[in-house]
Design a protein around this motif. Structure first.
Motif, PDB file in Angstrom:
ATOM      1  N   TYR A 193       0.833  -1.205   0.000  1.00  0.00           N
ATOM      2  CA  TYR A 193       0.000   0.000   0.000  1.00  0.00           C
ATOM      3  C   TYR A 193       0.868   1.256   0.000  1.00  0.00           C
ATOM      4  N   THR A 194       0.278   2.341  -0.550  1.00  0.00           N
ATOM      5  CA  THR A 194       0.888   3.665  -0.444  1.00  0.00           C
ATOM      6  C   THR A 194       0.318   4.313   0.809  1.00  0.00           C
ATOM      7  N   VAL A 195       1.190   4.741   1.701  1.00  0.00           N
ATOM      8  CA  VAL A 195       0.747   5.229   3.005  1.00  0.00           C
ATOM      9  C   VAL A 195       1.118   6.697   3.152  1.00  0.00           C
ATOM     10  N   LEU A 196       0.082   7.517   3.507  1.00  0.00           N
ATOM     11  CA  LEU A 196       0.289   8.909   3.881  1.00  0.00           C
ATOM     12  C   LEU A 196       0.104   9.014   5.390  1.00  0.00           C
ATOM     13  N   GLU A 197       0.937   9.759   6.096  1.00  0.00           N
ATOM     14  CA  GLU A 197       0.896   9.846   7.553  1.00  0.00           C
ATOM     15  C   GLU A 197       0.488  11.243   8.007  1.00  0.00           C
ATOM     16  N   ALA A 198      -0.311  11.270   9.128  1.00  0.00           N
ATOM     17  CA  ALA A 198      -0.715  12.545   9.740  1.00  0.00           C
ATOM     18  C   ALA A 198      -0.725  12.356  11.252  1.00  0.00           C
ATOM     19  N   ARG A 199      -0.183  13.398  11.956  1.00  0.00           N
ATOM     20  CA  ARG A 199      -0.076  13.294  13.404  1.00  0.00           C
ATOM     21  C   ARG A 199      -1.329  13.774  14.127  1.00  0.00           C
ATOM     22  N   SER A 200      -2.264  14.463  13.444  1.00  0.00           N
ATOM     23  CA  SER A 200      -3.464  15.001  14.090  1.00  0.00           C
ATOM     24  C   SER A 200      -4.592  15.086  13.085  1.00  0.00           C
ATOM     25  N   GLY A 201      -5.768  15.416  13.575  1.00  0.00           N
ATOM     26  CA  GLY A 201      -6.907  15.546  12.676  1.00  0.00           C
ATOM     27  C   GLY A 201      -6.797  16.741  11.775  1.00  0.00           C
ATOM     28  N   GLU A 202      -6.250  17.846  12.297  1.00  0.00           N
ATOM     29  CA  GLU A 202      -6.114  19.036  11.480  1.00  0.00           C
ATOM     30  C   GLU A 202      -5.170  18.778  10.319  1.00  0.00           C
ATOM     31  N   GLU A 203      -4.048  18.091  10.609  1.00  0.00           N
ATOM     32  CA  GLU A 203      -3.075  17.789   9.565  1.00  0.00           C
ATOM     33  C   GLU A 203      -3.682  16.874   8.519  1.00  0.00           C
ATOM     34  N   ALA A 204      -4.541  15.947   8.971  1.00  0.00           N
ATOM     35  CA  ALA A 204      -5.178  15.040   8.014  1.00  0.00           C
ATOM     36  C   ALA A 204      -6.129  15.795   7.095  1.00  0.00           C
ATOM     37  N   LEU A 205      -6.872  16.769   7.631  1.00  0.00           N
ATOM     38  CA  LEU A 205      -7.786  17.555   6.792  1.00  0.00           C
ATOM     39  C   LEU A 205      -7.009  18.363   5.750  1.00  0.00           C
ATOM     40  N   ASP A 206      -5.901  18.952   6.184  1.00  0.00           N
ATOM     41  CA  ASP A 206      -5.086  19.719   5.224  1.00  0.00           C
ATOM     42  C   ASP A 206      -4.575  18.813   4.107  1.00  0.00           C
ATOM     43  N   LEU A 207      -4.153  17.628   4.463  1.00  0.00           N
ATOM     44  CA  LEU A 207      -3.610  16.712   3.464  1.00  0.00           C
ATOM     45  C   LEU A 207      -4.691  16.281   2.485  1.00  0.00           C
ATOM     46  N   LEU A 208      -5.908  16.002   3.004  1.00  0.00           N
ATOM     47  CA  LEU A 208      -7.003  15.549   2.142  1.00  0.00           C
ATOM     48  C   LEU A 208      -7.482  16.643   1.207  1.00  0.00           C
ATOM     49  N   GLN A 209      -7.336  17.877   1.617  1.00  0.00           N
ATOM     50  CA  GLN A 209      -7.744  18.996   0.763  1.00  0.00           C
ATOM     51  C   GLN A 209      -6.619  19.466  -0.163  1.00  0.00           C
ATOM     52  N   GLY A 210      -5.464  18.819  -0.027  1.00  0.00           N
ATOM     53  CA  GLY A 210      -4.329  19.168  -0.877  1.00  0.00           C
ATOM     54  C   GLY A 210      -4.329  18.402  -2.185  1.00  0.00           C
ATOM     55  N   GLU A 211      -3.161  18.428  -2.844  1.00  0.00           N
ATOM     56  CA  GLU A 211      -3.038  17.803  -4.161  1.00  0.00           C
ATOM     57  C   GLU A 211      -3.231  16.298  -4.105  1.00  0.00           C
ATOM     58  N   ARG A 212      -2.719  15.650  -3.063  1.00  0.00           N
ATOM     59  CA  ARG A 212      -2.781  14.193  -3.007  1.00  0.00           C
ATOM     60  C   ARG A 212      -4.028  13.684  -2.302  1.00  0.00           C
ATOM     61  N   GLY A 213      -4.888  14.598  -1.855  1.00  0.00           N
ATOM     62  CA  GLY A 213      -6.066  14.175  -1.122  1.00  0.00           C
ATOM     63  C   GLY A 213      -7.017  13.341  -1.934  1.00  0.00           C
ATOM     64  N   GLY A 214      -7.073  13.611  -3.219  1.00  0.00           N
ATOM     65  CA  GLY A 214      -7.998  12.851  -4.044  1.00  0.00           C
ATOM     66  C   GLY A 214      -7.579  11.427  -4.261  1.00  0.00           C
ATOM     67  N   ASP A 215      -6.278  11.074  -3.991  1.00  0.00           N
ATOM     68  CA  ASP A 215      -5.799   9.714  -4.201  1.00  0.00           C
ATOM     69  C   ASP A 215      -6.098   8.783  -3.022  1.00  0.00           C
ATOM     70  N   VAL A 216      -6.548   9.338  -1.907  1.00  0.00           N
ATOM     71  CA  VAL A 216      -6.746   8.520  -0.694  1.00  0.00           C
ATOM     72  C   VAL A 216      -7.958   7.615  -0.876  1.00  0.00           C
ATOM     73  N   ASP A 217      -7.730   6.310  -0.735  1.00  0.00           N
ATOM     74  CA  ASP A 217      -8.824   5.326  -0.818  1.00  0.00           C
ATOM     75  C   ASP A 217      -9.358   4.928   0.559  1.00  0.00           C
ATOM     76  N   LEU A 218      -8.520   5.032   1.590  1.00  0.00           N
ATOM     77  CA  LEU A 218      -8.912   4.554   2.932  1.00  0.00           C
ATOM     78  C   LEU A 218      -8.254   5.428   3.985  1.00  0.00           C
ATOM     79  N   ILE A 219      -9.041   5.772   5.016  1.00  0.00           N
ATOM     80  CA  ILE A 219      -8.497   6.513   6.157  1.00  0.00           C
ATOM     81  C   ILE A 219      -8.487   5.588   7.366  1.00  0.00           C
ATOM     82  N   VAL A 220      -7.307   5.386   7.937  1.00  0.00           N
ATOM     83  CA  VAL A 220      -7.165   4.651   9.192  1.00  0.00           C
ATOM     84  C   VAL A 220      -6.815   5.677  10.258  1.00  0.00           C
ATOM     85  N   THR A 221      -7.739   5.907  11.199  1.00  0.00           N
ATOM     86  CA  THR A 221      -7.531   6.994  12.156  1.00  0.00           C
ATOM     87  C   THR A 221      -7.785   6.539  13.586  1.00  0.00           C
ATOM     88  N   ASP A 222      -7.009   7.110  14.472  1.00  0.00           N
ATOM     89  CA  ASP A 222      -7.245   6.877  15.892  1.00  0.00           C
ATOM     90  C   ASP A 222      -8.509   7.627  16.313  1.00  0.00           C
TER      91      ASP A 222
END
Length: 851
Positions: A749-778
């Motif tokens: 798998y291709t894995v993107l990492e985020a340390r918090s919810g805010e960072e995850a939102l920024d990443l999903l709204q960025g250029e690579r956000g559209g490539d995310v197929d699955l979110i595994v979150t605490d």
């Protein structure tokens, strides 16, 4: 009154009263005229002799003739006066309605009026008592008449009540009336001595009509007789009815004339006459009778018998209908009070002034686990445990002396909490109130005992639940941090094991680390299990297969001195349970059974099916009807005391010695079974072992058909854990995030990492956000937690798949998802294999969005 001389007993038939009276008048007339003539002759002779002078003869003769004429005239005048007075006296005596007679010293008839002659039919020189006895009933009436004769001879008077029978044949003295000829008539015979100059022993006999009381009729007290609230009747000595009042006639439904016709007897008035002769004295001995009413049901009446010296009897009858109704109402009231007293859920006790138990109801005895004979008369304090007696007696003393005021509104005041000494040791609230005897000087206390045992248990359970809630919250907080550590430990061990195969020098060390980490994870799950916060991973299982896999472990657990027997039913159904949790349930029950058989015994595990059409209630649990798979764990140990049966599933409740157990075993069993949708029941008696029955819902064929494809897909997924796609891993714990990212990258798998919810939102709204197929979150993260972050992501990526990972139970966070979306969950701690399997399962499955 006619006066005549006495005759000898051999005299012929009696002379009528009129002839006797006429002869007496003629004798009186001769006496009156003869005396003056004789006196005149004697006076003339004396005058001639005294004077002795012949020349005075004419003068003296003239004087004598004048005197003679004067005396004759005076005699005639006096005779007329006597005759007139005699006629008046006779008219008065004859006008008296009573029959009058005068008897001499020998008791023979001297004089009588017409009423007496009519009553006795004839008058002669016989004894008055014989004349009267001849015309009354023989027996008791004759005896009373002779008793009156004896009384008058002693110079005393008297009276007797007798019944005369009129002779309808008209014969004078023709036959005794005892044969029943004629109509009975009540008579009162009164006799009294007479005092006459020159005569002694005379007596007056008077026969009155109407009996011993005035005859109702024109008499002034008729209203008292007829309107009396009591039924009154006058009877003779033989029980013949003579007089009745209107009240009794109304009760009986007859007219008074009918009842007073002389043919009625006491027996005729009773609904059920007794056998044998019925006379007034016997009726009085009955106390209560039933009157045969003509127009109504039999009337129950009380009897009061008043005997008279005259021989008659007054019988008073009291209507007991109202009294019976009052008695019945009183009886019912007593029954109601007795029921209140006997069946009240509150214990009642009466204590005397010395604090001794006088009386109590069964509820009190049940609370104290005692019998009335064992405690009646004993000090009330002796029924309580020693440590509570002083406080109780002090309060009772204050109430008895009036120093402890009653509660507001006349209540029982503030209760005293105490524990009874019985085997159950019931905790009660004792309310007390003083009562004083009504004029007898007696006083004491009324005690109300309210069983507070259940409430105290509820309070204890509430405290325990509060404690468990606090422990659950603590366990959840600890589990989150602790499971992060365990996840990292187990995950990195798995990564190390990828490079160190069996036989490598480091392999065994890594396995030791992983095994201890798993043991720590089991401790956390056990803490969460009894509070039903453990996340279950149910699978379709066969109970028989699970027990077969556990059999070797169970034999090692119980030891050699305990025999293990497994009895499996035919065609035992399948269940959907978490296998690990089910194994924990069985192991906990087996360990408890082992501890209950320290000297050895037999442990039997039985499986089978149960079909019920009616609910099954056991203590406070009620199992609905349906199909169930049953697992019974039966031992031959020491058993469980009744007082512990209600507490064995409480967390931290243990009968073992301190340090021998945590008290979480059975509570864990109960929590897991109930969370699975099942029920657990226990049956036990001291010395007879115990039986724990686990009922789990049995799966039907439709559920099995739906479960089979899912199980097959899981098995295939377990065989190949590699996959493709982009996964966003959101985890604030660096060690867990690093392990998860490396594990998923190793699986392709291709894995993107985020340390918090805010960072995850920024990443999903960025250029690579559209490539995310699955979110595994605490779930729990600083500032923005996992559910809040996913809620915002759904606004612009509603189709994205999500896996929540957390040390909390799955149900703890589902309710926090405001849109009600269906998501997947992976509990911590998890291994590399579990993480890869879950990610592949979700990536290859359909999108799980929507409610």
């Amino acid at each position: 009154m006619a006066v005549f001389p006495s005759r000898p007993s051999s005299a012929p038939s009696a002379t009528p009263p009129e002839n006797l009276a006429g002869g007496a008048a003629r004798a009186g007339l001769a006496l009156v005229t003869g005396v003056p003539l004789l006196a005149a002759a004697l006076f003339l002779a004396a005058s001639l002799s005294w004077w002795g002078l012949p020349d005075r003869t004419a003068s003296l003769a003239a004087i004598a003739a004048g005197a003679f004429l004067l005396m004759a005239l005076l005699g005639v005048l006096w005779l007329r006066q006597v005759a007139a007075r005699t006629a008046v006296l006779r008219a008065v005596v004859e006008a008296v309605p009573d029959a009058l007679a005068v008897a001499g010293a020998d008791g023979r008839l001297l004089a009588a009026n017409g009423a007496f002659a009519a009553l006795a039919n004839a008058v002669d020189g016989r004894r008055v008592v014989d004349i009267l006895a001849h015309h009354c009933r023989e027996g008791a009436d004759s005896q009373r008449l002779h008793e009156l004769e004896e009384a008058v001879r002693r110079g005393e008077g008297g009276e007797a009540f007798v019944v005369f029978v009129d002779d309808s044949s008209g014969q004078a003295g023709g036959g005794h009336p005892a044969g029943g000829v004629g109509r009975p008539a009540p008579r009162l015979v009164v006799v009294r001595p007479l005092v006459a100059a020159g005569q002694a022993g005379l007596s007056e006999w008077r026969v009155r009509s109407g009996g011993a009381i005035p005859v109702p009729g024109s008499h002034p007290w008729r209203e008292l007789w007829d309107l009396a609230p009591l039924g009154v009747m006058l009877v003779d000595g033989a029980g013949t009815l003579l007089r009745v009042n209107l009240t009794l006639a109304d009760w009986l439904g007859h007219t008074r004339d009918l009842l007073e016709d002389g043919s009625r007897h006491l027996r005729d008035l009773l609904a059920t006459p007794p056998l044998g002769e019925l006379f007034p004295g016997r009726l009085a001995g009955m106390a209560e009778v039933e009157l045969a009413a003509a127009r109504a049901a039999p009337l129950r009446a009380s009897v009061l018998h008043v005997a008279s010296s005259s021989g008659g009897s007054l019988i008073f009858l009291g209507d007991l209908t109202r009294e019976t109704a009052r008695e019945e109402e009183l009886r019912r009231a007593e029954q109601r009070f007795q029921r209140f007293f006997q069946f009240a859920p509150t214990g009642f006790a009466f204590v005397d002034g010395e604090f001794r138990l006088a009386e109590c109801n069964p509820t009190f005895l049940t609370m104290a686990d005692l019998r009335l004979g064992d405690v009646q008369g004993e000090p009330i304090a002796s029924l309580f445990q020693p440590e509570h007696r002083a406080n109780l007696l002090a309060r009772l003393g204050e109430v008895l002396e009036g120093r402890q005021p009653a509660g507001a509104g006349g209540g029982m005041g503030t209760p005293v909490e105490a524990r009874l000494r019985g085997t159950s040791g019931a905790v009660v609230h004792v309310y007390s109130r003083r009562f004083d005897g009504e004029g007898d000087g007696d006083r004491g206390l009324i005690l109300h005992l309210v069983d507070m045992t259940a409430q105290k248990n509820l309070e204890a359970q509430f405290v325990q639940s509060q404690k468990m809630q606090a422990i659950g919250q603590l366990a959840g907080g600890v589990a989150h941090d602790f499971n992060n550590l365990l996840t990292a430990m187990i995950g990195f061990c798995d990564l190390l094991l990828l490079r160190h195969k069996p036989g490598d020098q480091s392999f065994s060390d890594i396995m030791q680390i992983k095994q201890n980490a798993n043991r720590a994870a089991n401790l956390v799950r056990q803490l969460l299990a009894f509070s039903r916060q453990q996340t279950l991973q149910p699978r379709v299982l066969s109970i028989t297969d699970v027990l077969a896999e556990l059999s070797n472990l169970l034999r090692r657990l119980i030891g050699e001195n305990i025999e293990l027997r497994m009895l499996h039913g035919r065609d035992t159904g399948l269940v959907r349970v978490d296998q690990g949790q089910l194994e924990q349930v069985i192991i906990n029950l087996v360990v408890n059974a082992r501890d209950a058989m320290p000297k050895g015994g037999r442990l039997t595990i039985v499986t089978g099916n149960l079909h019920t059409t009616e609910p099954i209630r056991h203590e406070t649990e009620e199992m609905p009807p349906g199909d169930w798979v049953v697992v019974e764990v039966i031992d031959t140990g020491i058993g469980i005391p009744p007082e512990n049966l209600q507490r064995i599933f409480e967390p931290f409740f243990s009968t073992k010695e301190v340090g021998s157990g945590t008290g979480l075993g059975l509570s864990t069993v109960y929590g897991i079974v109930r969370q699975t949708g099942g029920f657990v029941f226990v049956e036990s008696k001291p010395g007879e072992g115990a039986k724990f029955s686990i009922h789990l819902p049995r799966l039907d064929e439709k559920a099995l058909a739906q479960a089979a494809p899912a199980e097959e897909s899981k098995d295939k997924a377990a065989a190949d854990l590699t996959g493709m796609g982009t996964v966003l891993l959101v985890e604030d714990e660096d060690a867990v995030r690093v392990f998860g990212a490396r594990a998923l990258r190793n699986k392709g798998y291709t894995v993107l990492e985020a340390r918090s919810g805010e960072e995850a939102l920024d990443l999903l709204q960025g250029e690579r956000g559209g490539d995310v197929d699955l979110i595994v979150t605490d779930v729990v993260m600083p500032q923005m937690d996992g559910p809040t972050m996913i809620e915002q992501v759904r606004r612009f990526r509603p189709d994205v798949k999500v896996i929540f990972i957390s040390g909390y139970a799955e149900d703890r966070f589902r309710h926090s998802l405001k849109d009600g979306a269906v998501v997947d969950f992976l509990p911590k701690p998890f291994s590399l294999k579990q993480l890869a399997a879950k990610v592949k399962e979700v990536m290859e499955g359909a999108p799980r969005t929507g409610a």
